[in-house]
Design a protein around this motif. Structure first.
Motif, PDB file in Angstrom:
ATOM      1  N   ALA A 149     -89.895-105.769 -85.943  1.00  0.00           N
ATOM      2  CA  ALA A 149     -90.094-104.984 -84.723  1.00  0.00           C
ATOM      3  C   ALA A 149     -90.742-103.690 -85.200  1.00  0.00           C
ATOM      4  O   ALA A 149     -90.075-102.764 -85.645  1.00  0.00           O
ATOM      5  CB  ALA A 149     -88.759-104.714 -84.035  1.00  0.00           C
ATOM      6  N   LEU A 150     -92.062-103.645 -85.137  1.00  0.00           N
ATOM      7  CA  LEU A 150     -92.799-102.568 -85.794  1.00  0.00           C
ATOM      8  C   LEU A 150     -92.880-101.314 -84.928  1.00  0.00           C
ATOM      9  O   LEU A 150     -92.997-101.385 -83.700  1.00  0.00           O
ATOM     10  CB  LEU A 150     -94.205-103.052 -86.160  1.00  0.00           C
ATOM     11  CG  LEU A 150     -94.218-104.217 -87.154  1.00  0.00           C
ATOM     12  CD1 LEU A 150     -95.626-104.771 -87.317  1.00  0.00           C
ATOM     13  CD2 LEU A 150     -93.649-103.798 -88.513  1.00  0.00           C
ATOM     14  N   ARG A 151     -92.798-100.168 -85.593  1.00  0.00           N
ATOM     15  CA  ARG A 151     -92.980 -98.868 -84.951  1.00  0.00           C
ATOM     16  C   ARG A 151     -93.981 -98.092 -85.783  1.00  0.00           C
ATOM     17  O   ARG A 151     -93.942 -98.156 -87.011  1.00  0.00           O
ATOM     18  CB  ARG A 151     -91.653 -98.091 -84.917  1.00  0.00           C
ATOM     19  CG  ARG A 151     -90.494 -98.820 -84.248  1.00  0.00           C
ATOM     20  CD  ARG A 151     -90.596 -98.832 -82.736  1.00  0.00           C
ATOM     21  NE  ARG A 151     -89.484 -99.592 -82.161  1.00  0.00           N
ATOM     22  CZ  ARG A 151     -89.534-100.883 -81.825  1.00  0.00           C
ATOM     23  NH1 ARG A 151     -90.643-101.569 -82.012  1.00  0.00           N
ATOM     24  NH2 ARG A 151     -88.492-101.495 -81.320  1.00  0.00           N
ATOM     25  N   PRO A 167    -100.424 -97.886 -81.315  1.00  0.00           N
ATOM     26  CA  PRO A 167    -101.736 -98.521 -81.462  1.00  0.00           C
ATOM     27  C   PRO A 167    -102.114 -99.331 -80.231  1.00  0.00           C
ATOM     28  O   PRO A 167    -101.261 -99.646 -79.396  1.00  0.00           O
ATOM     29  CB  PRO A 167    -101.562 -99.435 -82.677  1.00  0.00           C
ATOM     30  CG  PRO A 167    -100.103 -99.566 -82.897  1.00  0.00           C
ATOM     31  CD  PRO A 167     -99.401 -98.459 -82.186  1.00  0.00           C
ATOM     32  N   TRP A 168    -103.386 -99.664 -80.126  1.00  0.00           N
ATOM     33  CA  TRP A 168    -103.850-100.567 -79.084  1.00  0.00           C
ATOM     34  C   TRP A 168    -103.622-101.996 -79.553  1.00  0.00           C
ATOM     35  O   TRP A 168    -103.864-102.310 -80.716  1.00  0.00           O
ATOM     36  CB  TRP A 168    -105.344-100.395 -78.831  1.00  0.00           C
ATOM     37  CG  TRP A 168    -105.758 -99.042 -78.368  1.00  0.00           C
ATOM     38  CD1 TRP A 168    -106.223 -98.022 -79.144  1.00  0.00           C
ATOM     39  CD2 TRP A 168    -105.763 -98.557 -77.019  1.00  0.00           C
ATOM     40  NE1 TRP A 168    -106.509 -96.929 -78.365  1.00  0.00           N
ATOM     41  CE2 TRP A 168    -106.246 -97.230 -77.053  1.00  0.00           C
ATOM     42  CE3 TRP A 168    -105.410 -99.117 -75.787  1.00  0.00           C
ATOM     43  CZ2 TRP A 168    -106.378 -96.444 -75.913  1.00  0.00           C
ATOM     44  CZ3 TRP A 168    -105.547 -98.344 -74.653  1.00  0.00           C
ATOM     45  CH2 TRP A 168    -106.022 -97.024 -74.714  1.00  0.00           C
ATOM     46  N   VAL A 169    -103.188-102.858 -78.657  1.00  0.00           N
ATOM     47  CA  VAL A 169    -103.165-104.279 -79.003  1.00  0.00           C
ATOM     48  C   VAL A 169    -104.428-104.896 -78.413  1.00  0.00           C
ATOM     49  O   VAL A 169    -104.772-104.639 -77.256  1.00  0.00           O
ATOM     50  CB  VAL A 169    -101.873-104.978 -78.512  1.00  0.00           C
ATOM     51  CG1 VAL A 169    -101.613-104.777 -77.032  1.00  0.00           C
ATOM     52  CG2 VAL A 169    -101.933-106.481 -78.826  1.00  0.00           C
ATOM     53  N   ALA A 195     -99.767-100.904 -77.265  1.00  0.00           N
ATOM     54  CA  ALA A 195     -98.846-101.999 -77.620  1.00  0.00           C
ATOM     55  C   ALA A 195     -97.434-101.698 -77.131  1.00  0.00           C
ATOM     56  O   ALA A 195     -96.924-100.594 -77.318  1.00  0.00           O
ATOM     57  CB  ALA A 195     -98.850-102.195 -79.129  1.00  0.00           C
ATOM     58  N   THR A 196     -96.822-102.671 -76.499  1.00  0.00           N
ATOM     59  CA  THR A 196     -95.449-102.524 -76.037  1.00  0.00           C
ATOM     60  C   THR A 196     -94.499-102.981 -77.146  1.00  0.00           C
ATOM     61  O   THR A 196     -94.917-103.583 -78.129  1.00  0.00           O
ATOM     62  CB  THR A 196     -95.194-103.410 -74.808  1.00  0.00           C
ATOM     63  OG1 THR A 196     -95.356-104.787 -75.210  1.00  0.00           O
ATOM     64  CG2 THR A 196     -96.179-103.111 -73.678  1.00  0.00           C
ATOM     65  N   LEU A 248     -95.039-105.756 -80.251  1.00  0.00           N
ATOM     66  CA  LEU A 248     -94.824-105.417 -81.658  1.00  0.00           C
ATOM     67  C   LEU A 248     -93.632-106.143 -82.278  1.00  0.00           C
ATOM     68  O   LEU A 248     -93.249-105.885 -83.413  1.00  0.00           O
ATOM     69  CB  LEU A 248     -94.667-103.903 -81.820  1.00  0.00           C
ATOM     70  CG  LEU A 248     -95.949-103.112 -81.513  1.00  0.00           C
ATOM     71  CD1 LEU A 248     -95.673-101.616 -81.459  1.00  0.00           C
ATOM     72  CD2 LEU A 248     -97.037-103.412 -82.535  1.00  0.00           C
ATOM     73  N   LEU A 249     -93.048-107.056 -81.500  1.00  0.00           N
ATOM     74  CA  LEU A 249     -92.003-107.929 -82.038  1.00  0.00           C
ATOM     75  C   LEU A 249     -92.737-109.128 -82.632  1.00  0.00           C
ATOM     76  O   LEU A 249     -93.273-109.963 -81.907  1.00  0.00           O
ATOM     77  CB  LEU A 249     -91.069-108.358 -80.903  1.00  0.00           C
ATOM     78  CG  LEU A 249     -89.854-109.189 -81.302  1.00  0.00           C
ATOM     79  CD1 LEU A 249     -88.860-108.357 -82.106  1.00  0.00           C
ATOM     80  CD2 LEU A 249     -89.169-109.753 -80.061  1.00  0.00           C
ATOM     81  N   VAL A 250     -92.805-109.156 -83.939  1.00  0.00           N
ATOM     82  CA  VAL A 250     -93.661-110.133 -84.612  1.00  0.00           C
ATOM     83  C   VAL A 250     -92.786-111.099 -85.401  1.00  0.00           C
ATOM     84  O   VAL A 250     -92.253-110.762 -86.458  1.00  0.00           O
ATOM     85  CB  VAL A 250     -94.662-109.415 -85.546  1.00  0.00           C
ATOM     86  CG1 VAL A 250     -95.654-110.405 -86.138  1.00  0.00           C
ATOM     87  CG2 VAL A 250     -95.418-108.321 -84.789  1.00  0.00           C
TER      88      VAL A 250
END
Ligand code: C2O
Ligand code: CU
Length: 476
Positions: free
Chosen positions: A231-233, A239-241, A254-255, A259-261
Motif C-alpha cells: 500500500a504505497l504512499r 502521483p498521477w495514475v 492516484a487513490t 496504490l494497493l498493489v
C-alpha cells in the motif's frame, strides 16, 4: 533485445499454436535469428552486499530477468531454455496470448523439462506494463528470483522525461543471511503467504532514484512478490495514475485503492519531482499501518531544472483493443472464496469450512472455491472447470471473499473490467487482469470471453494457489 517482427499472418499463427495446444507438445519451431533466448538457470548470488551468497534461480543470471521491450503489435518470439534441475515454463502475465502460449504446465503445455526448451510466440496486441514468470512450483521458482518485466510500448509513447521500471519483490532471509529454503510450509499456505523480510526494488533494498526539479517520470511498478501486498504512499505528493495492470485509465491523482498493489498487479504512474533542489520523496509501504517502512526514495538534484514549473495533468494513453463488455447480454456467475486461517465459522463460507475441514487438513488444501477443494495442476487429480464459457459471450463473475485475508485474483487470457465493489459501481473505468479482493468484500468483474482455451483463474498469492485457490475456466 533482438526480437524482430516476424512475417507470419495472424491466422497462420493461431492455427499453429492451437494445434500445439491440443497435443501438449512443444510450441512452433522458428528460425533462430528471430528469437530472443531466455535461459532459466541456478546460481549463487548475494541478496545484499553484507550477506553471504544464496542459491537464486534467474532468467539469464539477473534479477529481475532480461527486461523485454517491444512495440505494440510486434510479434514476440522467445526461446526458453531450462537449465534448472526441475521443470519450468514462462507465463506472460496479463498478455492476451493464444492459449497454447500461456505457459501453464499441465493445462496449456507440458512442463519444460530440465535441459529442455520451449518456443513462445505471440503478438503483443496491448500496450502496457506486463511481466513474465514461471507457472509451476511458483512459490519457490518466483521466490528464488524467476521473474522479469515485459514492456509493450505504445505506438506514440507519452512525452515523459524518463521511463523507469521498478520490479518490487521480497525475499525471506534466514538467520544465516541466506535465502530461506522452506517453501510452502503450512503456515504460509493457510495465512498471508510467504512474506519475506527483505524488500527490494530491482533487487536493491531501499534504492534512491535521482532526478531534476519538475522532472516527470513514468514509473512502472510491478509487484513480483510471491505474497507481499504493497500500500504505497509518496509522502506529501500524490502521483498521477495513468494505467492499471497495463491498461490506460483517465489520468487522475492516484487513490489509496490504486496504490494497493498486490502480487501480479502493475501500476503506471506519472511522478512529478518537486520544484525544490535537495528535496527527497520517501516512498513507503503502509499496508501494515503499524509496520511501515521505506521502499525507495526519490531525490531532487540541485542542477538544472527539467522545466521552470510543474507540468499539468498528463495526457491519457490510447486505449487497448479490448472487446466491449456487454452488460445487458451478460451471464452472471458466482465465485465464493472461503477457508484459510482465522476464517470464522459463520455464514456460507463457514459451512463450507466445516464440511471440508477433515480433508483440508489431510490434503493441505486450505482454501475453498465454490465449495470445492481444488488440487493444484499436475497433482495427478484432474479437476472439473469452475466455469465453462461460450466464446464471444459476456460474463460477470460476482466474487465474494469470506476469508480473513486479501487476495489478488488473476484471470488468464483476458482483461476484465471491475464493475462494482460491494455492489457499488465504479466512478472510473478500471481494466485489470488481477484484482485485489479484501476480506468480506464483494467484487463484480465483467469481460467478453473472446479468447478460446483453458485458462487459470487464481489467487496470485502463490502459497494460496498451491493450497486450493486456483481453478480453470474454459472458453470455447
Ligand atoms: Cu502471474 Cu497465473 O499468473
Ligand atoms: Cu489468496
Amino acid at each position: 533485445m533482438t526480437t524482430q517482427r516476424l512475417h507470419i499472418s495472424r491466422r497462420q499463427f493461431l492455427a499453429t499454436s492451437a494445434a500445439a495446444g491440443a497435443s501438449l507438445t512443444a510450441g512452433p519451431a522458428f528460425a533462430a535469428n528471430d528469437v530472443t533466448n531466455i535461459v532459466a538457470r541456478s546460481g549463487k548470488q548475494k541478496l545484499h552486499n553484507q550477506l553471504p551468497a544464496s542459491t537464486l534461480w534467474t532468467y539469464d543470471g539477473a534479477v529481475p530477468g532480461t527486461p523485454l521491450r517491444v512495440k505494440q503489435g510486434a510479434e514476440v518470439a522467445i526461446r526458453l531454455q531450462n537449465k534448472l534441475s526441475q521443470p519450468t515454463s514462462i507465463h506472460w502475465h496479463g498478455v492476451r496470448v493464444p492459449n497454447a502460449m500461456d505457459g501453464v504446465p499441465h493445462l496449456t503445455q507440458a512442463p519444460v523439462a530440465a535441459g529442455g526448451t520451449f518456443d513462445y510466440r505471440f503478438r503483443a496486441d496491448d500496450a502496457g506494463t506486463f511481466f513474465y514468470h514461471p507457472h509451476i512450483n511458483s512459490t519457490e521458482q518466483m521466490g528464488r528470483g524467476l521473474f522479469g518485466p515485459l514492456i509493450v510500448e505504445e505506438a506514440m509513447p507519452p512525452g515523459m522525461d524518463r521511463d523507469v521500471v521498478w520490479v518490487l519483490n521480497d525475499w525471506r532471509v534466514g538467520r544465516d543471511g541466506r535465502l530461506d529454503n522452506g517453501f510452502n510450509n503450512p503456515h504460509d499456505l493457510s495465512h498471508a503467504g510467504r512474506y519475506g523480510n527483505l524488500v527490494t526494488v530491482n533487487a536493491t533494498p531501499d534504492p534512491v532514484l535521482k532526478g531534476r526539479r519538475n522532472e516527470r517520470i513514468r514509473l512502472r511498478l510491478i509487484n513480483a512478490s510471491t505474497g507481499r501486498i504493497f500500500a504505497l504512499r509518496f509522502g506529501q505528493m500524490t502521483p498521477w495514475v495513468i494505467a492499471l495492470d497495463g491498461h490506460p485509465v483517465t489520468p487522475r491523482r492516484a487513490t489509496r485503492n490504486d496504490l494497493l498493489v498486490g502480487p501480479g498487479n502493475r501500476i503506471d504512474l506519472a511522478v512529478d519531482l518537486p520544484d525544490k533542489a535537495g528535496a527527497t520523496v520517501h516512498i513507503v509501504d503502509a499496508y501494515y499501518p503499524e509496520q511501515t517502512y521505506r521502499v525507495a526514495r526519490l531525490t531532487v538534484g540541485d542542477g538544472k531544472a527539467a522545466r521552470p514549473a510543474p507540468l499539468g495533468p498528463p495526457m491519457a494513453l490510447a486505449a487497448n483493443p479490448i472487446k466491449r463488455f456487454d452488460r445487458k447480454g451478460a451471464k452472471s456467475l458466482d465465485l465464493l472464496f472461503a477457508g484459510g486461517a482465522m476464517g470464522g465459522m459463520m455464514g456460507r463460507g463457514g459451512m463450507m469450512m466445516r464440511r471440508h475441514m477433515q480433508s483440508m487438513m489431510r490434503s493441505r488444501l486450505f482454501w475453498i472455491m465454490n465449495d470445492r477443494l481444488i488440487p493444484p495442476l499436475g497433482s495427478g487429480q484432474s479437476a472439473a472447470p469452475l466455469f465453462q464459457m461460450a466464446k464471444g459471450k459476456s460474463y460477470v463473475i460476482r466474487m465474494e471473499n469470506q476469508t480473513a485475508f486479501d487476495h489478488p485474483i488473476h484471470l488468464h487470457g483476458h482483461t476484465f473490467q471491475v464493475l462494482a465493489r460491494n455492489g457499488e459501481g465504479l466512478k472510473h473505468l478500471e481494466l485489470r487482469d488481477t484484482v485485489m479482493i479484501r476480506p468480506r468484500q464483494r467484487i463484480d468483474i465483467g469481460f467478453v470471453a473472446d479468447n478460446p482455451g483453458r485458462w487459470m483463474l487464481h489467487c496470485h498469492i502463490l502459497s494460496h494457489v498451491q493450497a486450493g485457490m486456483g481453478g480453470v475456466v474454459t472458453v470455447g
